[in-house]
Design a protein around this motif. Structure first.
Motif, PDB file in Angstrom:
ATOM      1  N   GLN A 130       0.809  -1.212   0.000  1.00 53.85           N
ATOM      2  CA  GLN A 130       0.000   0.000   0.000  1.00 53.85           C
ATOM      3  C   GLN A 130       0.849   1.272   0.000  1.00 53.85           C
ATOM      4  O   GLN A 130       0.340   2.355  -0.262  1.00 53.85           O
ATOM      5  N   ASP A 131       2.142   1.125   0.287  1.00 56.25           N
ATOM      6  CA  ASP A 131       3.011   2.300   0.271  1.00 56.25           C
ATOM      7  C   ASP A 131       3.551   2.606  -1.124  1.00 56.25           C
ATOM      8  O   ASP A 131       4.320   3.548  -1.299  1.00 56.25           O
ATOM      9  N   MET A 132       3.153   1.801  -2.124  1.00 53.57           N
ATOM     10  CA  MET A 132       3.622   2.040  -3.478  1.00 53.57           C
ATOM     11  C   MET A 132       3.119   3.379  -3.990  1.00 53.57           C
ATOM     12  O   MET A 132       1.915   3.655  -3.941  1.00 53.57           O
ATOM     13  N   PRO A 133       3.997   4.253  -4.513  1.00 52.32           N
ATOM     14  CA  PRO A 133       3.547   5.533  -5.079  1.00 52.32           C
ATOM     15  C   PRO A 133       2.653   5.298  -6.290  1.00 52.32           C
ATOM     16  O   PRO A 133       2.676   4.217  -6.890  1.00 52.32           O
ATOM     17  N   PRO A 134       1.857   6.293  -6.682  1.00 54.72           N
ATOM     18  CA  PRO A 134       1.037   6.153  -7.888  1.00 54.72           C
ATOM     19  C   PRO A 134       1.899   5.838  -9.108  1.00 54.72           C
ATOM     20  O   PRO A 134       3.054   6.277  -9.196  1.00 54.72           O
ATOM     21  N   ILE A 135       1.325   5.097 -10.035  1.00 52.97           N
ATOM     22  CA  ILE A 135       2.048   4.747 -11.258  1.00 52.97           C
ATOM     23  C   ILE A 135       2.487   6.004 -11.998  1.00 52.97           C
ATOM     24  O   ILE A 135       3.549   6.033 -12.622  1.00 52.97           O
ATOM     25  N   ALA A 136       1.676   7.058 -11.919  1.00 53.48           N
ATOM     26  CA  ALA A 136       2.030   8.325 -12.572  1.00 53.48           C
ATOM     27  C   ALA A 136       3.387   8.843 -12.100  1.00 53.48           C
ATOM     28  O   ALA A 136       4.121   9.473 -12.871  1.00 53.48           O
ATOM     29  N   GLU A 137       3.724   8.573 -10.838  1.00 57.93           N
ATOM     30  CA  GLU A 137       5.023   8.980 -10.308  1.00 57.93           C
ATOM     31  C   GLU A 137       6.113   7.981 -10.686  1.00 57.93           C
ATOM     32  O   GLU A 137       7.221   8.363 -11.080  1.00 57.93           O
ATOM     33  N   LEU A 138       5.803   6.701 -10.566  1.00 60.20           N
ATOM     34  CA  LEU A 138       6.803   5.674 -10.837  1.00 60.20           C
ATOM     35  C   LEU A 138       7.271   5.697 -12.286  1.00 60.20           C
ATOM     36  O   LEU A 138       8.463   5.534 -12.565  1.00 60.20           O
ATOM     37  N   LYS A 139       6.338   5.890 -13.209  1.00 61.59           N
ATOM     38  CA  LYS A 139       6.726   5.823 -14.619  1.00 61.59           C
ATOM     39  C   LYS A 139       7.635   6.987 -15.018  1.00 61.59           C
ATOM     40  O   LYS A 139       8.393   6.889 -15.989  1.00 61.59           O
ATOM     41  N   LYS A 140       7.591   8.090 -14.250  1.00 67.18           N
ATOM     42  CA  LYS A 140       8.467   9.221 -14.539  1.00 67.18           C
ATOM     43  C   LYS A 140       9.899   8.960 -14.086  1.00 67.18           C
ATOM     44  O   LYS A 140      10.791   9.772 -14.342  1.00 67.18           O
ATOM     45  N   LYS A 141      10.123   7.826 -13.430  1.00 60.08           N
ATOM     46  CA  LYS A 141      11.474   7.429 -13.052  1.00 60.08           C
ATOM     47  C   LYS A 141      12.096   6.505 -14.097  1.00 60.08           C
ATOM     48  O   LYS A 141      13.183   5.968 -13.874  1.00 60.08           O
ATOM     49  N   THR A 142      11.407   6.317 -15.222  1.00 62.21           N
ATOM     50  CA  THR A 142      11.938   5.497 -16.306  1.00 62.21           C
ATOM     51  C   THR A 142      13.263   6.074 -16.785  1.00 62.21           C
ATOM     52  O   THR A 142      13.347   7.251 -17.145  1.00 62.21           O
ATOM     53  N   SER A 143      14.307   5.267 -16.789  1.00 67.26           N
ATOM     54  CA  SER A 143      15.637   5.745 -17.179  1.00 67.26           C
ATOM     55  C   SER A 143      15.808   5.806 -18.690  1.00 67.26           C
ATOM     56  O   SER A 143      16.556   6.653 -19.197  1.00 67.26           O
ATOM     57  N   LEU A 144      15.113   4.913 -19.415  1.00 72.98           N
ATOM     58  CA  LEU A 144      15.361   4.789 -20.852  1.00 72.98           C
ATOM     59  C   LEU A 144      14.175   4.110 -21.515  1.00 72.98           C
ATOM     60  O   LEU A 144      13.538   3.246 -20.915  1.00 72.98           O
ATOM     61  N   ILE A 145      13.876   4.518 -22.738  1.00 75.34           N
ATOM     62  CA  ILE A 145      12.897   3.821 -23.578  1.00 75.34           C
ATOM     63  C   ILE A 145      13.607   3.347 -24.835  1.00 75.34           C
ATOM     64  O   ILE A 145      14.258   4.136 -25.532  1.00 75.34           O
ATOM     65  N   LEU A 146      13.505   2.058 -25.124  1.00 71.13           N
ATOM     66  CA  LEU A 146      14.019   1.479 -26.366  1.00 71.13           C
ATOM     67  C   LEU A 146      12.824   1.198 -27.275  1.00 71.13           C
ATOM     68  O   LEU A 146      11.973   0.373 -26.947  1.00 71.13           O
ATOM     69  N   ALA A 147      12.749   1.913 -28.396  1.00 70.11           N
ATOM     70  CA  ALA A 147      11.572   1.846 -29.275  1.00 70.11           C
ATOM     71  C   ALA A 147      11.901   1.133 -30.575  1.00 70.11           C
ATOM     72  O   ALA A 147      12.974   1.334 -31.162  1.00 70.11           O
ATOM     73  N   ASN A 148      10.959   0.344 -31.033  1.00 71.76           N
ATOM     74  CA  ASN A 148      11.131  -0.407 -32.284  1.00 71.76           C
ATOM     75  C   ASN A 148      10.760   0.469 -33.477  1.00 71.76           C
ATOM     76  O   ASN A 148       9.816   0.192 -34.216  1.00 71.76           O
ATOM     77  N   SER A 149      11.518   1.526 -33.672  1.00 70.38           N
ATOM     78  CA  SER A 149      11.287   2.444 -34.786  1.00 70.38           C
ATOM     79  C   SER A 149      12.629   2.924 -35.307  1.00 70.38           C
ATOM     80  O   SER A 149      13.668   2.743 -34.661  1.00 70.38           O
ATOM     81  N   HIS A 150      12.616   3.534 -36.487  1.00 70.11           N
ATOM     82  CA  HIS A 150      13.820   4.136 -37.058  1.00 70.11           C
ATOM     83  C   HIS A 150      13.380   5.226 -38.022  1.00 70.11           C
ATOM     84  O   HIS A 150      12.419   5.063 -38.770  1.00 70.11           O
ATOM     85  N   PHE A 151      14.111   6.327 -38.001  1.00 69.26           N
ATOM     86  CA  PHE A 151      13.679   7.496 -38.774  1.00 69.26           C
ATOM     87  C   PHE A 151      13.635   7.250 -40.279  1.00 69.26           C
ATOM     88  O   PHE A 151      12.901   7.926 -40.999  1.00 69.26           O
ATOM     89  N   SER A 152      14.381   6.265 -40.767  1.00 72.59           N
ATOM     90  CA  SER A 152      14.371   5.993 -42.206  1.00 72.59           C
ATOM     91  C   SER A 152      13.042   5.406 -42.655  1.00 72.59           C
ATOM     92  O   SER A 152      12.610   5.624 -43.799  1.00 72.59           O
ATOM     93  N   LEU A 153      12.381   4.666 -41.757  1.00 69.34           N
ATOM     94  CA  LEU A 153      11.122   4.002 -42.083  1.00 69.34           C
ATOM     95  C   LEU A 153       9.927   4.723 -41.478  1.00 69.34           C
ATOM     96  O   LEU A 153       8.880   4.857 -42.116  1.00 69.34           O
ATOM     97  N   ASN A 154      10.086   5.192 -40.256  1.00 70.36           N
ATOM     98  CA  ASN A 154       9.000   5.871 -39.560  1.00 70.36           C
ATOM     99  C   ASN A 154       9.180   7.385 -39.660  1.00 70.36           C
ATOM    100  O   ASN A 154      10.080   7.856 -40.341  1.00 70.36           O
ATOM    101  N   ILE A 155       8.337   8.125 -38.982  1.00 67.42           N
ATOM    102  CA  ILE A 155       8.388   9.580 -39.059  1.00 67.42           C
ATOM    103  C   ILE A 155       9.601  10.110 -38.291  1.00 67.42           C
ATOM    104  O   ILE A 155       9.766   9.805 -37.111  1.00 67.42           O
ATOM    105  N   PRO A 156      10.466  10.913 -38.930  1.00 66.62           N
ATOM    106  CA  PRO A 156      11.553  11.556 -38.174  1.00 66.62           C
ATOM    107  C   PRO A 156      10.958  12.489 -37.116  1.00 66.62           C
ATOM    108  O   PRO A 156       9.993  13.201 -37.383  1.00 66.62           O
ATOM    109  N   ARG A 157      11.540  12.480 -35.931  1.00 68.83           N
ATOM    110  CA  ARG A 157      10.974  13.262 -34.848  1.00 68.83           C
ATOM    111  C   ARG A 157      12.080  13.692 -33.884  1.00 68.83           C
ATOM    112  O   ARG A 157      13.107  13.010 -33.761  1.00 68.83           O
ATOM    113  N   PRO A 158      11.892  14.817 -33.183  1.00 66.37           N
ATOM    114  CA  PRO A 158      12.856  15.197 -32.144  1.00 66.37           C
ATOM    115  C   PRO A 158      12.699  14.277 -30.939  1.00 66.37           C
ATOM    116  O   PRO A 158      11.591  13.855 -30.617  1.00 66.37           O
ATOM    117  N   THR A 159      13.814  13.949 -30.309  1.00 64.03           N
ATOM    118  CA  THR A 159      13.761  13.063 -29.153  1.00 64.03           C
ATOM    119  C   THR A 159      14.708  13.552 -28.059  1.00 64.03           C
ATOM    120  O   THR A 159      15.696  14.224 -28.331  1.00 64.03           O
TER     121      THR A 159
END
Length: 513
Positions: free
Chosen positions: A225-254
């Motif tokens: 029950q002491d677990m913080p809300p998911i909204a807080e926990l997910k903001k501690k994500t260190s890194l996202i590895l996405a299955n995309s690439h600018f050559s095939l998908n939309i180029p975007r700022p990151t």
């Protein structure tokens, strides 16, 4: 493990340098095989680097792998691999799709969390250096990052979903970045930009209310029950590895903690079964490969659609490899099987066209191999994937409801006979492959970077901590507008006072004369 994969992983260990062995926990509650195929590539790569990898999932290794331990929950959920009918796939309209992603996924999570092996893990005193989870529906296991007090990396088997960007403050401007669920081009019309904007914001709200809030209650039952809300926990994500690439998908700022590793799953020993290789080699006019992916069973196509495919194939000079089971009365140039080594087939130089539903994994494999496509999208991001390839001149779109023998034959003739499709496919292949590191090397480097630097807080963008009105500069704009209004009102009052004073003085002078 196949010989070439061992050699590849050995090359990775030399390339990315030395890193202290770590204990890594991979947590994947969803039993989608195509999703796990991507994650598995990284997990095996980390194990080959000497890290101790523990994996909660539905797809245990058939043969033991050094440093890789399965926490097997196979059988907890009804199988979905190769278990969708065409009717089911076509029934995935927006409401059904979001119900599956949010509500059905939450129930999947509930079942997996109750598994004895998972309960044993949750209640253990195990020590880990990193947790890896999936961004898809509910954040099923994010509470374990709080339970074990370790950094978290999130992976996504598609382009980033609308509710995935906020956890690392990644820009998601709807004016030129179409979201996952809309088959829009990069240059959108006014109407498309309006719909895209409304869709992005509606999906973020929907995910919060229908996935995140209910998951908070479920997670606290298991993680405390002491677990913080998911909204807080997910903001501690260190890194996202996405299955995309600018050559095939939309180029975007990151932002720095958003890393594209599109094609991470693509690994092969380059060998085909002898009989299959002979079938392909002996087709003097080339081969067409037809698959509707790992979920949908092609044999459930309606009779009229099946007859359209069979009739169109019977008139082709090419041979056809068709991923389908239990179909009789096929022409001599068609060979079927309920499973094929897809990437190995696409890599063969005699394969001329890939007839596909447009799933991202298969699309990436065709792009990597430089094979033109005829795309028949069924649901989710499939039309977006095909339209991305259409824009680059490598694919022909054939909508499912439009399938007839004549239209199918016309689409195949276009892809087969117009040399621009092969030329463009080979160009796109070069662009997709042209990277300083392979996707696996990139993913391993950044994973180890997060471990080496204790979660890598130096990658974190300040945007994560801003409220929506701060991020959109609503407060700044409000202050500027209010200041401008105050200045203009003040000037109006001052000038009116001056004019009034001057007018009064003039009036008195006139009266005195």
């Amino acid at each position: 493990m196949k010989c070439s994969v061992v050699l590849l992983l050995g090359a990775v260990s030399v390339f990315v340098g030395d890193s202290e062995p770590a204990r890594i926990l991979g947590l994947f509650h969803f039993n989608g095989k195509s999703h796990f195929t991507m994650f598995e590539s990284l997990l095996k790569g980390l194990a080959a680097r000497g890290h101790q990898v523990y994996v909660v999932g539905h797809f245990p290794q058939k043969k033991p792998i050094p440093n890789y331990t399965d926490i097997d929950v196979e059988g907890t959920l009804p199988a979905i691999t190769n278990n969708f009918t065409i009717t089911m796939a076509r029934g995935f309209g927006y409401l059904n799709l979001f119900d599956f992603i949010w509500n059905t996924n939450r129930e999947m999570c509930r079942s997996v969390l109750q598994h004895p092996k998972v309960q044993s893990l949750i209640n253990s005193d195990a020590k880990f250096d990193l947790i890896i989870t999936e961004i898809f529906g509910t954040d099923c296991f994010i509470g374990l990052s709080h339970r074990f007090k370790v950094p978290i990396i999130s992976m996504i088997s598609s382009v980033i979903l609308p509710w995935g960007n906020d956890r690392i403050g990644n820009p998601d401007h709807p004016a030129y970045i179409p979201n996952y669920f809309l088959p829009y081009p990069q240059h959108m019309t006014l109407g498309q930009r309006i719909i895209n904007t409304l869709m992005v914001e509606a999906l973020k709200l929907g995910h919060y209310y229908f996935a995140e809030l209910p998951m908070n209650e479920l997670a606290r039952q298991h993680f405390g029950q002491d677990m913080p809300p998911i909204a807080e926990l997910k903001k501690k994500t260190s890194l996202i590895l996405a299955n995309s690439h600018f050559s095939l998908n939309i180029p975007r700022p990151t932002v720095p903690p958003f890393v594209e590793v599109g094609g991470l799953h693509i690994q092969s020993d380059g060998k085909l079964p002898k009989d299959l290789e002979t079938f392909i080699n002996e087709s003097k006019d080339g081969v067409i490969y037809f698959s509707l992916g790992s979920l949908v069973r092609a044999e459930t196509l309606p009779k009229d659609k099946l007859e359209a495919f069979i009739s169109a194939f019977s008139e082709l000079p090419q041979r056809v490899l068709w991923k389908i089971d239990g179909i009789a009365g096929l022409p001599d140039n068609v060979r079927t099987s309920k499973w094929y080594p897809q990437f190995e087939i696409l890599s063969h130089p005699n394969v001329r066209v890939f007839l596909t539903h447009g799933g991202l994994m298969g699309t990436q494999e065709a792009v990597y191999a430089g094979v033109p496509m005829v795309g028949i999208p069924l649901f989710a991001d499939q039309e977006l994937n095909i339209r991305n390839c259409m824009a680059k001149g490598t694919a022909v779109l054939l909508l499912y409801d439009s399938i007839t023998k004549e239209r199918l034959s016309s689409a195949l003739r276009t892809a087969l006979s117009d040399p621009s499709y092969r030329k463009n496919a080979e160009k796109l292949s070069r662009l997709f492959r042209d990277r300083p590191q392979t996707p696996l090397e990139t993913a391993i480097f950044w994973t180890e970077y997060v471990i080496r630097h204790g979660g890598a807080p130096q990658l974190r963008s300040a945007a994560v901590d801003l409220t929506w009105y701060q991020y959109l500069l609503v407060d700044v704009i409000a202050v500027i507008v209010l200041s401008v209004i105050i200045v203009f009102v003040s000037l109006y009052v001052i000038f009116r006072k001056i004019i009034s004073t001057c007018a009064g003085s003039m009036s008195r002078k006139l009266k005195s004369n």
